[in-house]
Design an enzyme around this catalytic site. Structure first.
Site, mmCIF file in Angstrom:
data_model
loop_
_atom_site.group_PDB
_atom_site.id
_atom_site.type_symbol
_atom_site.label_atom_id
_atom_site.label_comp_id
_atom_site.label_asym_id
_atom_site.label_seq_id
_atom_site.Cartn_x
_atom_site.Cartn_y
_atom_site.Cartn_z
ATOM 1 N N ARG A 76 0.662 0.378 -11.661
ATOM 2 C CA ARG A 76 -0.215 0.578 -10.495
ATOM 3 C C ARG A 76 -1.323 -0.485 -10.477
ATOM 4 N NH1 ARG A 76 -4.718 0.672 -7.437
ATOM 5 N NH2 ARG A 76 -4.604 2.329 -5.932
ATOM 6 N N ARG A 93 0.835 -1.221 0.000
ATOM 7 C CA ARG A 93 0.000 0.000 0.000
ATOM 8 C C ARG A 93 0.862 1.260 0.000
ATOM 9 N NH1 ARG A 93 -4.460 -2.435 4.100
ATOM 10 N NH2 ARG A 93 -5.795 -3.368 2.518
ATOM 11 N N LYS A 115 -3.137 -11.180 0.179
ATOM 12 C CA LYS A 115 -4.441 -11.476 0.808
ATOM 13 C C LYS A 115 -4.678 -12.991 0.834
ATOM 14 C CE LYS A 115 -6.492 -6.998 -0.002
ATOM 15 N NZ LYS A 115 -7.387 -6.142 -0.780
ATOM 16 N N GLU A 170 -7.012 -8.383 -9.310
ATOM 17 C CA GLU A 170 -6.947 -9.205 -8.089
ATOM 18 C C GLU A 170 -7.833 -10.448 -8.234
ATOM 19 O OE1 GLU A 170 -7.198 -7.251 -4.242
ATOM 20 O OE2 GLU A 170 -6.551 -5.355 -5.112
ATOM 21 N N GLU A 184 -10.062 2.474 0.350
ATOM 22 C CA GLU A 184 -10.442 3.202 -0.874
ATOM 23 C C GLU A 184 -10.810 4.664 -0.556
ATOM 24 O OE1 GLU A 184 -13.223 1.274 -3.520
ATOM 25 O OE2 GLU A 184 -12.359 -0.699 -3.146
ATOM 26 N N THR A 190 -7.897 -2.478 -10.869
ATOM 27 C CA THR A 190 -6.979 -3.162 -9.926
ATOM 28 C C THR A 190 -7.719 -4.337 -9.275
ATOM 29 O OG1 THR A 190 -5.907 -1.035 -9.450
ATOM 30 C CG2 THR A 190 -5.499 -2.827 -7.883
ATOM 31 N N ASN A 223 -11.661 -3.268 0.482
ATOM 32 C CA ASN A 223 -11.512 -2.594 1.772
ATOM 33 C C ASN A 223 -11.945 -1.143 1.555
ATOM 34 O OD1 ASN A 223 -10.534 -1.171 4.000
ATOM 35 N ND2 ASN A 223 -8.959 -2.721 4.387
HETATM 36 O O1 PRE Z 1 -5.169 -2.006 -0.603
HETATM 37 C C1 PRE Z 1 -5.848 -2.960 -0.908
HETATM 38 O O2 PRE Z 1 -6.280 -3.785 -0.083
HETATM 39 C C2 PRE Z 1 -6.221 -3.199 -2.310
HETATM 40 O O3 PRE Z 1 -6.817 -4.207 -2.620
HETATM 41 C C3 PRE Z 1 -5.924 -2.154 -3.324
HETATM 42 C C4 PRE Z 1 -7.138 -1.283 -3.602
HETATM 43 C C5 PRE Z 1 -6.668 -0.190 -4.601
HETATM 44 O O4 PRE Z 1 -6.837 -0.382 -5.799
HETATM 45 O O5 PRE Z 1 -6.077 0.783 -4.149
HETATM 46 C C6 PRE Z 1 -8.203 -2.108 -4.206
HETATM 47 C C7 PRE Z 1 -9.194 -2.643 -3.456
HETATM 48 C C8 PRE Z 1 -9.422 -2.303 -2.049
HETATM 49 O O6 PRE Z 1 -10.760 -2.063 -1.804
HETATM 50 C C9 PRE Z 1 -8.595 -1.165 -1.605
HETATM 51 C C10 PRE Z 1 -7.597 -0.643 -2.349
#
Ligand code: PRE
Length: 257
Positions: free
Chosen positions: A157, A16, A168, A246, A198, A242, A194
């Site tokens: 990114r 992050r 995860k 995932e 976000e 993104t 999460n």
């Molecule tokens: O930081 C995370 O947990 C991610 O999965 C990355 C990310 C993002 O694209 O920034 C994507 C999904 C989550 O809801 C939060 C942030």
């Protein structure tokens, strides 16, 4: 994070932090691109001003492909955080290989969203950030250079989602194993999401656009990038793709188990 040390690569906090750092370079590249008009000729595969002999595709495609060919020889795509737009055209590195430890699943390089990223960039992002609609022939080269940099930053990114997904998965293997076996796409999406993270990203982008988006020496306080557009791009494009990366990565995670 250091790609030669696997523990640092799969630490969610490190990942992050890296995503936060990438925001800065993406914002500055948006600002660079915003000095130019849309220049649709650069993206048109059949434009009379920009035809390239023996090449099917746009001027941007041609330039990006050649940039990637050179970068591949400099070992760019050996790094697990780099994903090529033209995987079938890149060459072996001239520099000796680094032999990064494998932290992602073996199929990771096949999770490639670059076509979608390029398409969305041209269709949605360019009209939003450009100075005005239209071509400006003398800037075709500069525009293409900016586009290549921006597309590669956005690609890095968004494909970082693979590291997030692996981290995860490792943090709750039983949960993800069940979801993957059930092909429960909605369940996977719910678990990787999460909303608090976000929200934080969007709040931080507003702040950054307010600070970086105004030239402190410009008395009129003219804006180079608006917080609204930046938030829109992240909220509607960057974060959702993104998350697609995932989910796609996770759906194949049990392939070789
Ligand atoms: O930081 C995370 O947990 C991610 O999965 C990355 C990310 C993002 O694209 O920034 C994507 C999904 C989550 O809801 C939060 C942030």
């Amino acid at each position: 994070m250091n790609f030669t040390i696997p523990e640092t690569v799969l630490d969610l906090q490190n990942i992050r932090n890296e995503l936060v750092r990438m925001e800065d370079s993406i914002i500055f590249k948006f600002i660079e691109r915003s000095h130019f008009p849309t220049c649709p000729a650069v993206y048109d595969p059949n434009h009379e001003l920009l035809t390239i002999p023996n090449f099917e595709g746009s001027f941007l495609d041609w330039a990006l492909m050649h940039a990637e060919i050179t970068q591949s020889q400099l070992r760019r795509f050996e790094s697990p955080d780099e994903t090529p737009f033209f995987p079938d055209h890149i060459l072996d590195p001239i520099l000796p290989s680094i032999h990064y430890p494998q932290v992602l699943a073996p199929y990771a390089s096949e999770v490639n969203y670059n076509n979608k990223i390029k398409h969305t960039y041209i269709e949605k992002i360019i009209p939003l950030i450009s100075k005005y609609q239209g071509d400006q022939e003398e800037n075709f080269g500069s525009v293409t250079g900016c586009d290549i940099e921006l597309l590669q930053s956005l690609s890095r990114r968004i494909h970082f989602g693979k590291f997030v997904a692996e981290a995860k998965y490792q943090s709750d293997i039983p949960l993800y194993t069940k979801l993957i076996k059930d092909k429960d796409i909605n369940g996977i999406m719910e678990n990787i999401t999460n909303s608090a993270v976000e929200e934080k990203i969007l709040e931080r982008l507003i702040l950054k656009a307010e600070v970086y988006g105004v030239d402190p020496a410009n008395k009129e306080g003219e804006r180079r990038i608006t917080p609204e557009y930046l938030v829109k791009i992240y909220k509607e494009i960057v974060i959702p793709i993104t998350k697609e990366v995932e989910v796609d990565y996770l759906l194949r995670r049990l392939e070789d188990e």
